[in-house]
Design a protein around this motif. Structure first.
Motif, PDB file in Angstrom:
ATOM      1  N   GLN A  19       4.227 -46.495  42.060  1.00 24.22           N
ATOM      2  CA  GLN A  19       3.629 -48.693  41.650  1.00 24.22           C
ATOM      3  C   GLN A  19       2.252 -47.666  40.297  1.00 24.22           C
ATOM      4  N   SER A  20       1.577 -46.693  41.227  1.00 27.15           N
ATOM      5  CA  SER A  20       0.625 -46.385  40.113  1.00 27.15           C
ATOM      6  C   SER A  20       0.105 -45.802  38.612  1.00 27.15           C
ATOM      7  N   LEU A  21       1.698 -45.347  38.355  1.00 29.12           N
ATOM      8  CA  LEU A  21       1.364 -44.375  37.549  1.00 29.12           C
ATOM      9  C   LEU A  21       1.297 -44.747  36.406  1.00 29.12           C
ATOM     10  N   ASP A  22       1.040 -46.268  35.863  1.00 26.91           N
ATOM     11  CA  ASP A  22       0.704 -46.483  34.460  1.00 26.91           C
ATOM     12  C   ASP A  22      -0.684 -46.669  34.436  1.00 26.91           C
ATOM     13  N   GLN A  23      -0.902 -47.297  35.246  1.00 23.80           N
ATOM     14  CA  GLN A  23      -2.262 -47.001  35.789  1.00 23.80           C
ATOM     15  C   GLN A  23      -2.649 -46.031  35.702  1.00 23.80           C
ATOM     16  N   TYR A  24      -2.851 -45.018  36.351  1.00 25.36           N
ATOM     17  CA  TYR A  24      -3.713 -43.734  36.812  1.00 25.36           C
ATOM     18  C   TYR A  24      -3.448 -43.283  35.333  1.00 25.36           C
ATOM     19  N   ILE A  25      -2.599 -43.645  34.742  1.00 27.33           N
ATOM     20  CA  ILE A  25      -2.488 -42.669  32.639  1.00 27.33           C
ATOM     21  C   ILE A  25      -3.443 -43.347  32.627  1.00 27.33           C
ATOM     22  N   GLN A  26      -3.681 -44.758  32.174  1.00 27.98           N
ATOM     23  CA  GLN A  26      -4.299 -45.540  31.896  1.00 27.98           C
ATOM     24  C   GLN A  26      -6.047 -45.132  31.881  1.00 27.98           C
ATOM     25  N   THR A  27      -6.267 -44.630  33.360  1.00 31.03           N
ATOM     26  CA  THR A  27      -7.594 -44.472  33.608  1.00 31.03           C
ATOM     27  C   THR A  27      -7.941 -43.366  33.709  1.00 31.03           C
ATOM     28  N   SER A  28      -7.260 -42.147  33.887  1.00 27.28           N
ATOM     29  CA  SER A  28      -7.741 -40.968  34.111  1.00 27.28           C
ATOM     30  C   SER A  28      -6.616 -40.223  33.520  1.00 27.28           C
ATOM     31  N   LEU A  29      -5.835 -40.429  32.258  1.00 26.86           N
ATOM     32  CA  LEU A  29      -5.030 -39.445  31.498  1.00 26.86           C
ATOM     33  C   LEU A  29      -5.201 -39.270  29.863  1.00 26.86           C
ATOM     34  N   ARG A  30      -5.208 -40.713  29.218  1.00 30.41           N
ATOM     35  CA  ARG A  30      -5.595 -41.059  28.359  1.00 30.41           C
ATOM     36  C   ARG A  30      -6.264 -41.097  27.857  1.00 30.41           C
ATOM     37  N   PRO A  31      -7.173 -40.513  26.607  1.00 33.75           N
ATOM     38  CA  PRO A  31      -8.789 -40.557  26.110  1.00 33.75           C
ATOM     39  C   PRO A  31      -8.604 -42.576  25.932  1.00 33.75           C
ATOM     40  N   SER A  32     -10.353 -42.693  25.883  1.00 34.04           N
ATOM     41  CA  SER A  32     -10.901 -43.734  25.348  1.00 34.04           C
ATOM     42  C   SER A  32      -9.956 -44.378  24.353  1.00 34.04           C
ATOM     43  N   ASP A  33     -10.404 -45.151  24.230  1.00 33.32           N
ATOM     44  CA  ASP A  33      -9.535 -45.530  22.759  1.00 33.32           C
ATOM     45  C   ASP A  33     -10.640 -45.940  21.880  1.00 33.32           C
ATOM     46  N   ASP A  34     -11.926 -45.587  22.090  1.00 31.29           N
ATOM     47  CA  ASP A  34     -13.268 -45.753  21.007  1.00 31.29           C
ATOM     48  C   ASP A  34     -13.404 -43.876  20.433  1.00 31.29           C
ATOM     49  N   CYS A  35     -13.245 -43.317  22.137  1.00 31.63           N
ATOM     50  CA  CYS A  35     -13.410 -41.568  21.830  1.00 31.63           C
ATOM     51  C   CYS A  35     -12.282 -40.879  20.641  1.00 31.63           C
ATOM     52  N   GLN A  36     -10.814 -41.748  21.327  1.00 30.46           N
ATOM     53  CA  GLN A  36      -9.747 -41.309  20.497  1.00 30.46           C
ATOM     54  C   GLN A  36     -10.130 -41.162  19.000  1.00 30.46           C
ATOM     55  N   ARG A  37     -10.486 -42.786  18.477  1.00 32.10           N
ATOM     56  CA  ARG A  37     -11.236 -43.800  17.589  1.00 32.10           C
ATOM     57  C   ARG A  37     -12.435 -42.466  16.748  1.00 32.10           C
ATOM     58  N   ARG A  38     -12.985 -41.801  17.434  1.00 32.63           N
ATOM     59  CA  ARG A  38     -13.585 -41.794  16.547  1.00 32.63           C
ATOM     60  C   ARG A  38     -14.112 -39.849  15.988  1.00 32.63           C
ATOM     61  N   ILE A  39     -13.403 -39.734  17.640  1.00 32.06           N
ATOM     62  CA  ILE A  39     -12.373 -38.172  17.004  1.00 32.06           C
ATOM     63  C   ILE A  39     -11.786 -38.240  15.753  1.00 32.06           C
ATOM     64  N   ASP A  40     -10.764 -39.200  15.829  1.00 31.27           N
ATOM     65  CA  ASP A  40     -10.128 -39.643  15.078  1.00 31.27           C
ATOM     66  C   ASP A  40     -10.065 -39.257  13.413  1.00 31.27           C
ATOM     67  N   ALA A  41     -11.180 -40.204  13.133  1.00 33.33           N
ATOM     68  CA  ALA A  41     -11.887 -40.590  12.153  1.00 33.33           C
ATOM     69  C   ALA A  41     -12.873 -39.590  11.649  1.00 33.33           C
ATOM     70  N   ALA A  42     -13.868 -38.490  12.205  1.00 33.20           N
ATOM     71  CA  ALA A  42     -13.880 -36.926  12.195  1.00 33.20           C
ATOM     72  C   ALA A  42     -13.241 -36.110  11.522  1.00 33.20           C
ATOM     73  N   VAL A  43     -12.046 -36.378  12.514  1.00 32.22           N
ATOM     74  CA  VAL A  43     -10.242 -35.023  11.788  1.00 32.22           C
ATOM     75  C   VAL A  43     -10.415 -35.477  10.655  1.00 32.22           C
ATOM     76  N   ALA A  44      -9.797 -37.001   9.917  1.00 32.29           N
ATOM     77  CA  ALA A  44      -9.664 -37.908   8.934  1.00 32.29           C
ATOM     78  C   ALA A  44     -10.831 -36.654   7.864  1.00 32.29           C
ATOM     79  N   ALA A  45     -12.110 -37.392   8.071  1.00 27.50           N
ATOM     80  CA  ALA A  45     -13.297 -36.437   6.547  1.00 27.50           C
ATOM     81  C   ALA A  45     -12.796 -34.852   6.788  1.00 27.50           C
ATOM     82  N   ILE A  46     -12.533 -34.451   7.657  1.00 23.43           N
ATOM     83  CA  ILE A  46     -12.770 -33.000   7.323  1.00 23.43           C
ATOM     84  C   ILE A  46     -11.199 -32.752   6.486  1.00 23.43           C
TER      85      ILE A  46
END
Length: 720
Positions: A19-46
């Motif tokens: 029952q907790s797998l979806d929540q576990y993925i969101q809070t523990s496995l996926r990179p946070s949206d903000d971190c992902q956005r910042r790294i994606d922006a850096a990769v796009a610029a490179i």
């Protein structure tokens, strides 16, 4: 990288409740949206800095690969590749022949200049040495290390490589004596595309499997490492073969992947989305790979690259997979695993087909008991509760479809229920009044649904009817007593046959009335539900091994349908079922026979679809003039002709109605390349001698010799 964030998962994956797998993925496995956005922006610029740099005029494009490029990075530390396509590398062999040190030096210098020019949202560190070049991008809670790899752009602007691409790949490997898969980096854009269109939920499943494997690595520190890519592809394969839906139960997906990991000795996974068996050179490359010792998981973009090579690691993972499967978090959660085969039928030798059917296609006793229980529940409802406040009554309730015939596959819980209703007194009334009866049944089932919901015993879920005419009601039934839901199709029908006993043969008037209605509408098989019992009895009476061959043909058909989706309407499965029975009756007739011979014979008949004329005289024949005229008309129709043995108006061969040519092309490909038609020594299995066309005379029918001669001439292609 600093030490201000942790890469470890906060708790073991195998201890997380279902029952907790979806929540576990969101809070523990996926990179946070903000971190992902910042790294994606850096990769796009490179990428932009490299691709549009005056200092690097030879760069023709940049692509991201690895876990980062496939969008399957875990929270914490992750890896990927930055593939720089360079015009100096104009063919595969250049990756071996040309010194890439100079190219990397130019890229390193450009990145250093870029680092001074740009203020990125992510911290950037560049590390260069003679052996390679890496870029590390970090935020407060995420780090991605990208290996910079110069490469030849094997696909350029195309979404799909040409046949020559893979021929060149094979030639380059031979010429340079490179390792299989050594040039896979050239197909990075194809790897991106392969994952780009996968649903977010599937990537969540991949994150779960990768997090579990990461924790296994910590436990098995001295064990050889398995490629992340292998596990990602295995998860994609499990989802494609067993589910395919955008939304699904993660527990079922996890169970399926773990079950596959437990069977490395059988694993043979490959795709034909970028390459296929069409070209002889490429076909030989694929066959050499998929017939090598298991496990085999072929890179869908590079047929030379088996990403599942290390057997030692798989043996260790088997034990870890069993531990997770046995853990309370999975063991006590509802929902079965998907039915996904570790070995494709195509690569199963002929002498192993019986074992393949038994292991992967035959439903187990639990499945059969579950379906029978669900059918009993529904039939009892229809007989005792439905229409309680109406003059409409159920005369009899008949189970149809594959479950009633004994040809059901393991992969689904479907049941067809035909309700013979007293208010439907003729074929015409069935046609005109059926939709009203369906509405009434739906109303009664909704009331049943509300009553059982209060008792918390059964759940009924309605689906939209697959026919616009509303001649069928589709719904699923779930209960605490059933481990899986059972899908039903309920079809009201006119009781044209009355009481059907063993050996029953309908009187001619049943068919003369049917033919009269058919002539006015010219819709063949419109009333086939009236003859469900005859259809069922025709198959039920056949030997068990023939029913297993039918299962095999249906499994083959499902694979073809998945591959050919969107290319055209395939003939119905029932046509293939009848063709299989015909092949056995005319080619073997034995209770025990060689399954490979039967399989090969049916596929051979499929390739000869333009000659097929198949019919039976078990329920109707040429004695009655009305029936005789219809039959002679039917069997003169455009091939293929396959008449329903219970309903002479039903031609499930359909002439030009369906795309038999697509099925024939698949059959021809299988006959030329599949291991199914080789015995244990590698020798080809023989065909049964089965004529593709029957004539009235061949069935013992006494008709005018000239008419029978015309049918014979058609067999030999002398007449059209």
């Amino acid at each position: 990288m600093g030490s201000w964030f942790s890469t470890a998962c906060p708790m073991p994956v195998n201890s997380v409740s279902a029952q907790s797998l979806d929540q576990y993925i969101q809070t523990s496995l996926r990179p946070s949206d903000d971190c992902q956005r910042r790294i994606d922006a850096a990769v796009a610029a490179i990428c932009a800095a490299l691709q549009y740099s005056r200092e690097l005029p030879t760069v023709t494009g940049v692509a991201t690969g690895g876990s980062y490029g496939r969008k399957t990075i875990l929270r914490g530390n992750s890896h990927g590749t930055l593939v720089v396509f360079v015009s100096d590398l104009g063919q595969f062999q250049d990756l071996k022949r040309k010194n890439q040190h100079e190219i990397l030096n130019k890229i390193f210098k450009r990145l250093k200049d870029f680092q001074l020019e740009m203020q990125l949202e992510a911290k950037m560190e560049i590390k260069g040495s003679y052996g390679g070049l890496t870029i590390q991008l970090s935020t407060e809670r995420q780090s991605v290390t990208l290996d910079v790899l110069p490469a030849f752009d094997a696909v350029a602007l195309s979404d799909k490589p040409s046949l020559w691409t893979y021929r060149d790949l094979k030639g380059a490997l031979d010429m340079t004596q490179a390792r299989p898969g050594e040039f896979s980096v050239c197909f990075t854009k194809l790897q991106q595309n392969f994952f780009n269109y996968r649903p977010r939920k599937l990537k969540d499943l991949i994150l779960l499997v990768k997090a579990w494997y990461q924790q296994c690595q910590e436990k098995l520190r001295d064990a050889p490492l398995l490629s992340w890519y292998a596990l990602e592809l295995l998860a994609v394969y499990a989802w494609e073969q067993g589910c395919g839906a955008k939304q699904f139960d993660l527990v079922g997906g996890v169970r399926t992947v773990l079950e596959l990991i437990k069977r490395p000795e059988e694993l043979c996974v490959y795709w034909t989305v970028n390459y296929s068996f069409e070209d002889v050179t490429v076909r030989n490359v694929i066959l050499r790979q998929i017939r090598s010792p298991r496990p085999v998981i072929l890179d869908p973009t590079d047929p030379t690259n088996n990403v599942a090579k290390d057997k030692t690691c798989w043996q260790l993972l088997k034990e870890e997979a069993q531990l997770w499967l046995s853990s309370p978090s999975l063991k006590e959660s509802p929902g079965p695993s998907w039915n996904v085969l570790p070995t494709p039928l195509h690569e199963t030798p002929g002498h192993r087909l019986d074992a393949f059917i038994k292991s992967f296609l035959q439903p187990n006793q639990t499945f059969l008991e579950q379906v029978n229980s669900a059918v009993d529940i529904i039939c009892t409802f229809f007989k005792e509760q439905c229409f309680r406040h109406s003059t409409t009554k159920v005369q009899k309730c008949v189970k149809g479809g594959s479950t009633s015939k004994g040809t059901a596959l393991k992969t689904g819980s479907d049941a067809d229920i035909v309700l013979f209703i007293n208010s439907l007194r003729s074929y015409a009334s069935q046609k005109n009044e059926r939709s009203n009866v369906v509405k009434e049944i739906r109303k009664e089932l909704k009331a049943f649904q509300r009553r059982e919901a209060r008792r918390q015993k059964f759940q009924v879920k309605f689906e939209v009817s697959k026919w616009n005419a509303r001649r069928v009601l589709s719904f699923s039934l779930k209960s605490k007593e059933l481990s899986d839901g059972v899908d039903f199709n309920v079809l009201p029908a006119y009781d044209a046959l009355g009481q059907v006993q063993a050996g029953f043969r309908p009187p001619p008037r049943v068919y003369t009335e049917l033919i009269s209605v058919y002539k006015s509408s010219n819709i063949g098989g419109e009333f086939s539900t009236c003859f469900t019992e005859l259809q069922r009895n025709f198959v039920v009476s056949k030997p068990t091994k023939l029913k297993d061959l039918i299962r095999l043909m249906k499994h083959w058909y499902k694979q073809c349908a998945r591959k050919l989706k969107g290319k055209g309407s395939l003939p119905p499965k029932y046509a293939l079922e009848l063709l299989t029975i015909y092949a056995w009756e005319h080619g073997s007739g034995a209770l025990d026979f060689d399954t490979a011979e039967g399989f090969q014979t049916v596929l051979e008949l499929v390739t000869r679809y333009q000659q097929l004329c198949v019919f039976w005289t078990v329920n109707y024949n040429f004695e009655n003039e009305v029936v005789k005229d219809l039959l002679l008309t039917q069997i003169r129709n455009t091939r293929p002709v396959i008449l329903d043995p219970a309903d002479p108006t039903g031609d499930v061969g359909g002439g030009n109605r369906w795309c038999w040519h697509l099925l024939a092309q698949e059959a021809d490909e299988w006959l030329s390349s599949s291991l199914c038609f080789k015995d244990g020594t590698g020798a080809p299995v023989p065909l049964w001698k089965v004529p593709p066309m029957q004539t009235p005379g061949s069935c013992g029918v006494n008709i005018h010799p000239i008419v029978n001669e015309m049918f014979s001439l058609r067999i030999h292609g002398i007449l059209p």
